[in-house]
Design a protein around this motif. Sequence first.
Motif, PDB file in Angstrom:
ATOM      1  N   TRP A  97       0.787  -1.213   0.000  1.00  0.00           N
ATOM      2  CA  TRP A  97       0.045   0.052   0.122  1.00  0.00           C
ATOM      3  C   TRP A  97       1.066   1.074  -0.044  1.00  0.00           C
ATOM      4  N   TRP A  98       1.129   1.652  -1.155  1.00  0.00           N
ATOM      5  CA  TRP A  98       1.980   2.851  -1.248  1.00  0.00           C
ATOM      6  C   TRP A  98       1.791   4.026  -0.600  1.00  0.00           C
ATOM      7  N   PHE A  99       0.290   4.315  -0.457  1.00  0.00           N
ATOM      8  CA  PHE A  99       0.004   5.572   0.203  1.00  0.00           C
ATOM      9  C   PHE A  99      -0.877   5.155   1.546  1.00  0.00           C
ATOM     10  N   GLY A 100      -0.775   3.908   1.755  1.00  0.00           N
ATOM     11  CA  GLY A 100      -1.510   3.324   3.223  1.00  0.00           C
ATOM     12  C   GLY A 100      -3.034   3.100   2.774  1.00  0.00           C
ATOM     13  N   THR A 101      -3.801   3.096   3.660  1.00  0.00           N
ATOM     14  CA  THR A 101      -5.070   2.842   3.497  1.00  0.00           C
ATOM     15  C   THR A 101      -6.044   3.396   4.432  1.00  0.00           C
ATOM     16  N   ASP A 102      -7.465   3.612   4.075  1.00  0.00           N
ATOM     17  CA  ASP A 102      -8.097   4.573   5.065  1.00  0.00           C
ATOM     18  C   ASP A 102      -8.984   3.824   5.998  1.00  0.00           C
ATOM     19  N   GLN A 103      -9.914   4.288   6.673  1.00  0.00           N
ATOM     20  CA  GLN A 103     -10.676   3.435   7.557  1.00  0.00           C
ATOM     21  C   GLN A 103     -11.770   2.413   7.309  1.00  0.00           C
ATOM     22  N   TYR A 104     -11.696   2.419   5.967  1.00  0.00           N
ATOM     23  CA  TYR A 104     -12.513   1.407   5.286  1.00  0.00           C
ATOM     24  C   TYR A 104     -11.613   0.169   4.439  1.00  0.00           C
ATOM     25  N   GLY A 105     -10.353   0.692   4.440  1.00  0.00           N
ATOM     26  CA  GLY A 105      -9.401  -0.425   3.966  1.00  0.00           C
ATOM     27  C   GLY A 105      -9.389  -0.310   2.406  1.00  0.00           C
ATOM     28  N   ARG A 106      -9.763   1.145   1.863  1.00  0.00           N
ATOM     29  CA  ARG A 106      -9.556   1.642   0.626  1.00  0.00           C
ATOM     30  C   ARG A 106      -8.327   1.972   0.212  1.00  0.00           C
ATOM     31  N   ASP A 107      -7.502   1.719  -0.670  1.00  0.00           N
ATOM     32  CA  ASP A 107      -6.099   2.300  -0.960  1.00  0.00           C
ATOM     33  C   ASP A 107      -6.262   3.717  -1.287  1.00  0.00           C
ATOM     34  N   VAL A 108      -5.268   4.566  -0.597  1.00  0.00           N
ATOM     35  CA  VAL A 108      -5.272   5.847  -0.385  1.00  0.00           C
ATOM     36  C   VAL A 108      -4.430   6.268  -1.739  1.00  0.00           C
ATOM     37  N   TYR A 109      -3.611   5.501  -2.161  1.00  0.00           N
ATOM     38  CA  TYR A 109      -3.007   5.824  -3.526  1.00  0.00           C
ATOM     39  C   TYR A 109      -3.842   5.710  -4.631  1.00  0.00           C
ATOM     40  N   SER A 110      -4.731   4.821  -4.738  1.00  0.00           N
ATOM     41  CA  SER A 110      -5.852   4.791  -5.975  1.00  0.00           C
ATOM     42  C   SER A 110      -6.867   6.011  -5.813  1.00  0.00           C
ATOM     43  N   ARG A 111      -7.140   6.404  -4.644  1.00  0.00           N
ATOM     44  CA  ARG A 111      -8.125   7.209  -4.222  1.00  0.00           C
ATOM     45  C   ARG A 111      -7.443   8.679  -4.637  1.00  0.00           C
ATOM     46  N   THR A 112      -6.094   8.893  -4.296  1.00  0.00           N
ATOM     47  CA  THR A 112      -5.554  10.006  -4.686  1.00  0.00           C
ATOM     48  C   THR A 112      -5.396  10.322  -6.195  1.00  0.00           C
ATOM     49  N   ILE A 113      -4.796   9.259  -6.816  1.00  0.00           N
ATOM     50  CA  ILE A 113      -4.761   9.557  -8.318  1.00  0.00           C
ATOM     51  C   ILE A 113      -5.934   9.709  -9.026  1.00  0.00           C
ATOM     52  N   TYR A 114      -7.177   9.017  -8.665  1.00  0.00           N
ATOM     53  CA  TYR A 114      -8.261   9.467  -9.119  1.00  0.00           C
ATOM     54  C   TYR A 114      -8.793  10.568  -8.871  1.00  0.00           C
ATOM     55  N   GLY A 115      -8.658  10.907  -7.489  1.00  0.00           N
ATOM     56  CA  GLY A 115      -9.000  12.436  -7.026  1.00  0.00           C
ATOM     57  C   GLY A 115      -8.344  13.680  -7.876  1.00  0.00           C
ATOM     58  N   ALA A 116      -7.232  13.156  -8.622  1.00  0.00           N
ATOM     59  CA  ALA A 116      -6.502  14.350  -9.346  1.00  0.00           C
ATOM     60  C   ALA A 116      -7.577  14.705 -10.567  1.00  0.00           C
ATOM     61  N   ARG A 117      -8.407  13.460 -11.069  1.00  0.00           N
ATOM     62  CA  ARG A 117      -9.302  13.846 -12.083  1.00  0.00           C
ATOM     63  C   ARG A 117     -10.025  14.912 -11.710  1.00  0.00           C
ATOM     64  N   VAL A 118     -10.917  14.983 -10.751  1.00  0.00           N
ATOM     65  CA  VAL A 118     -11.855  15.739 -10.226  1.00  0.00           C
ATOM     66  C   VAL A 118     -11.138  16.941 -10.127  1.00  0.00           C
ATOM     67  N   SER A 119     -10.059  17.415  -9.484  1.00  0.00           N
ATOM     68  CA  SER A 119      -9.553  18.660  -9.428  1.00  0.00           C
ATOM     69  C   SER A 119      -9.058  19.168 -10.623  1.00  0.00           C
ATOM     70  N   LEU A 120      -8.566  18.434 -11.460  1.00  0.00           N
ATOM     71  CA  LEU A 120      -7.946  18.985 -12.891  1.00  0.00           C
ATOM     72  C   LEU A 120      -9.257  19.337 -13.662  1.00  0.00           C
ATOM     73  N   VAL A 121     -10.121  18.578 -13.769  1.00  0.00           N
ATOM     74  CA  VAL A 121     -11.437  18.762 -14.407  1.00  0.00           C
ATOM     75  C   VAL A 121     -11.989  19.947 -14.005  1.00  0.00           C
ATOM     76  N   VAL A 122     -12.331  20.074 -12.732  1.00  0.00           N
ATOM     77  CA  VAL A 122     -13.064  21.469 -12.272  1.00  0.00           C
ATOM     78  C   VAL A 122     -12.105  22.574 -12.485  1.00  0.00           C
TER      79      VAL A 122
END
Length: 300
Positions: A78-103
């Motif tokens: 887990w490159w960036f660790g996991t959150d309280q639900y066990g979700r991969d923070v790395y995946s969520r961070t990279i996908y989150g870039a899509r929202v910020s850049l599009v906006v």
Amino acid sequence: MAAVTEGDAGPTGARGSTAEAPGFLSRAGTAIRRNPTIFIGGAILLILIVLAAIAPWITGDPLKLTPSQRLRPPSERWWFGTDQYGRDVYSRTIYGARVSLVVGLAVAAFASVIGLTLGLLCGYFRKVDAIVMRVMDGIMSIPSILLAIALITLTRPGLGIVLVAIVIPEVPRIVRLTRSVVLSIRSQPYIESAISGGTRGAKLLVKHILPNTMAPLIVQATYVCASAMLVEAGLSFLGAGVPPEIPSWGNIISQGRTFFQIAPWSILIPGAFLTLTVLAVNMLGDGLRDRLDPRLSRRM
């Protein structure tokens, strides 16, 4: 008298013509030295755009729940660790870039087009100016974050509503900038000469005035882009932005704030990405300002 050999020819001789034009790498190096902020900001922004574009191929499912792996620190798995639900923070961070850049990019584009059109009309037509600028003053009197929250709460949250809610407060900035540029250009001799030559109305705006507004508009658009990213993150943090099932840096930070003391990586890493992106956009804007402003470019 000594004979002049071919090798001793003057500046126009063989030796004088051997100087080669600077290559691409040399020209690129000179441009980077003269405008390092444009290069650094543009490079960082380009890397983030590429990462966001290829996210499905370099990350896993950002919504996948792994309860047995919750709150894991950064590791080889887990490159960036996991959150309280066990979700991969790395995946969520990279996908989150899509929202910020599009906006950011979409708000900058829409606000620039609308603001440029209204600014040209306000600066050239006095009757339009009296009406439109009063509306712009009214919009600017309302805090942008409150206006965005009010618009979002009246409708169903979604990316489209977030874009509209952020574009509306940003338009007056572009309108006021464009209007001021048009007012300063109208008194120039070449504009008066064009009018006396029979050029009026739309042709005068497009051919003579519009090109002179592009440089300050491009610089302002970069600042609008950075501001839109911060506003979107703030709205998502407050729960008034994109839906929680869509990963964005704002709602990632919001969901992880409760566990900050035991899992600080779930906040610090997406926050660092947001900071880096806004910094890159601002650096690009500063570099473009220095490059496009004739008064500043002479000092470089």
